[in-house]
Write a protein that holds these residues in place. Structure first.
Motif, short mmCIF file in Angstrom:
data_model
loop_
_atom_site.label_atom_id
_atom_site.label_comp_id
_atom_site.label_asym_id
_atom_site.label_seq_id
_atom_site.Cartn_x
_atom_site.Cartn_y
_atom_site.Cartn_z
N MET A 126 35.59 54.10 24.83
CA MET A 126 35.58 55.54 24.55
C MET A 126 36.51 56.37 25.46
O MET A 126 37.22 57.77 24.87
CB MET A 126 34.49 55.96 24.44
CG MET A 126 34.40 57.20 23.56
SD MET A 126 32.76 57.59 23.22
CE MET A 126 31.21 56.97 23.13
N PRO A 127 36.23 55.72 26.80
CA PRO A 127 37.15 56.79 28.23
C PRO A 127 38.77 56.82 27.64
O PRO A 127 38.80 58.30 28.22
CB PRO A 127 36.77 56.11 29.49
CG PRO A 127 35.57 55.33 28.85
CD PRO A 127 35.62 54.90 27.42
N TRP A 128 39.47 56.43 27.35
CA TRP A 128 40.89 55.74 26.66
C TRP A 128 41.18 56.87 25.87
O TRP A 128 41.65 57.68 25.82
CB TRP A 128 41.23 54.53 26.37
CG TRP A 128 41.03 53.57 25.00
CD1 TRP A 128 39.53 53.49 25.48
CD2 TRP A 128 41.36 53.86 24.12
NE1 TRP A 128 39.64 52.68 23.46
CE2 TRP A 128 40.56 53.53 23.30
CE3 TRP A 128 43.01 55.29 23.36
CZ2 TRP A 128 40.80 54.09 21.47
CZ3 TRP A 128 42.36 54.74 22.32
CH2 TRP A 128 41.57 54.08 21.33
N LEU A 163 41.02 60.50 13.75
CA LEU A 163 40.81 58.68 13.21
C LEU A 163 41.12 58.21 14.21
O LEU A 163 40.56 57.00 13.62
CB LEU A 163 41.91 59.03 11.45
CG LEU A 163 41.27 60.12 10.04
CD1 LEU A 163 42.05 59.20 9.61
CD2 LEU A 163 39.58 59.81 10.51
N VAL A 164 42.12 58.08 15.26
CA VAL A 164 41.80 56.92 16.13
C VAL A 164 41.01 56.52 16.50
O VAL A 164 40.83 55.19 16.79
CB VAL A 164 42.74 57.74 17.38
CG1 VAL A 164 42.82 56.03 18.42
CG2 VAL A 164 43.89 57.44 17.37
N HIS A 165 39.91 57.36 16.73
CA HIS A 165 38.58 56.90 17.42
C HIS A 165 36.96 57.21 15.78
O HIS A 165 36.34 57.08 16.26
CB HIS A 165 37.95 57.55 18.12
CG HIS A 165 36.61 56.67 19.37
ND1 HIS A 165 35.62 56.00 19.39
CD2 HIS A 165 37.47 55.91 19.92
CE1 HIS A 165 35.60 55.35 19.53
NE2 HIS A 165 36.43 55.15 20.72
N LEU A 214 43.04 64.22 26.13
CA LEU A 214 43.44 65.24 26.92
C LEU A 214 45.35 64.96 27.01
O LEU A 214 45.93 66.30 27.87
CB LEU A 214 42.92 64.83 28.28
CG LEU A 214 41.15 65.32 28.74
CD1 LEU A 214 40.58 64.33 29.93
CD2 LEU A 214 41.23 66.54 27.96
N ALA A 215 45.60 64.47 27.25
CA ALA A 215 47.06 64.05 27.09
C ALA A 215 47.98 64.88 26.17
O ALA A 215 49.04 65.26 25.81
CB ALA A 215 47.41 62.24 26.73
N MET A 250 46.49 54.46 13.59
CA MET A 250 46.65 56.35 14.39
C MET A 250 46.98 56.46 15.70
O MET A 250 47.96 57.49 15.37
CB MET A 250 45.25 56.48 13.92
CG MET A 250 44.61 56.58 12.49
SD MET A 250 45.74 57.97 11.38
CE MET A 250 46.85 56.79 10.56
N VAL A 251 47.19 55.85 16.21
CA VAL A 251 47.78 56.01 17.84
C VAL A 251 49.17 55.57 17.78
O VAL A 251 49.70 57.01 18.18
CB VAL A 251 47.34 54.55 18.60
CG1 VAL A 251 48.39 54.91 20.33
CG2 VAL A 251 45.35 54.63 19.07
N ALA A 252 49.46 54.99 16.75
CA ALA A 252 50.93 55.22 16.01
C ALA A 252 51.77 56.44 15.39
O ALA A 252 52.97 56.64 15.99
CB ALA A 252 51.26 54.00 16.27
#
Length: 175
Positions: free
Chosen positions: A1-3, A135-137, A9-10, A75-77
Motif C-alpha cells: 500500500m505505501p507504493w 482501480l489500481v488498488h 502523490l506522484a 490500471m497502472v498502465a
C-alpha cells in the motif's frame, strides 16, 4: 500500500506541474487578448480533481482495499498512458493549453497531435485517469463516483469550450 500512496502523490505532483504551466500560459493568453469563459464551473472542477486524489487514498486505507494484481497492473498502465496523453495535449497546444477556458481570438485551431483525431483529447486522459487511478488498488467507490461526477462536469466544460471557440473564430475559419 505505501507504493500506492507514492503513486497518488506522484499524480498530485504532476497536477501541480500542470498548474505551473497553466499559470504561465494564462499570462501568455491574456497578454494576447485572450478571453476567459467558464469561471463559474472552475472551482467545482478543482474540487472534484482534489477529491479524486484524496478519495483514492481514503478509500484504500479506510476500507482496506486489496491490490488486485491483474486489474491493478493494467490500471497502472492506464494511468501512465493517461499522463502521456495529457502531456501530448499540452505539447500540441503549446502556450494555449490551460486548466481554464481561455481563447485567444484569431489564432488558428490546433489540428496537430491528438487534436488530429479528437476535439477534446485531454478529457479522454482525465476520464481514463479518474477511472484507472482508484482501480489500481481496488477503490471502486471513488472510481464510480468520480466517473459519474466528471461526466456531468465534462458536459458543462465541453459546451463551455465549444461555445468559447465559436464566439472567437479562428483565422482559418474566417472568409
Amino acid at each position: 500500500m505505501p507504493w500506492y500512496t507514492v503513486l497518488v502523490l506522484a499524480v498530485a505532483a504532476e497536477r501541480l506541474a500542470e498548474l505551473v504551466v497553466a499559470r504561465r500560459n494564462t499570462r501568455w493568453s491574456l497578454a494576447r487578448g485572450g478571453v476567459e469563459s467558464g469561471r463559474e464551473h472552475y472551482p467545482a472542477m478543482v474540487a472534484l480533481h482534489t477529491a479524486l486524489l484524496a478519495g483514492c487514498l481514503a478509500e484504500v486505507h479506510l476500507a482496506d482495499r486489496p491490490f488486485p494484481p491483474v486489474l491493478g497492473w493494467v490500471m497502472v498502465a492506464a494511468v501512465v498512458a493517461a499522463q502521456a496523453l495529457r502531456w501530448w495535449c499540452i505539447r500540441a497546444l503549446g502556450p494555449r493549453w490551460n486548466t481554464r477556458v481561455i481563447v485567444v481570438p484569431g489564432l488558428p485551431r490546433v489540428t496537430g497531435g491528438p487534436y488530429r483525431w479528437l476535439s477534446h483529447p485531454n478529457y479522454v486522459a482525465v476520464a481514463a485517469e479518474g477511472l484507472a487511478l482508484p482501480l489500481v488498488h481496488g477503490a471502486w467507490v471513488i472510481a464510480l463516483a468520480f466517473t459519474a461526477l466528471n461526466a456531468a462536469l465534462m458536459v458543462v466544460r465541453i459546451r463551455c469550450e465549444d461555445g468559447a471557440l465559436a464566439r472567437h473564430p479562428a483565422l482559418d475559419a474566417r472568409a
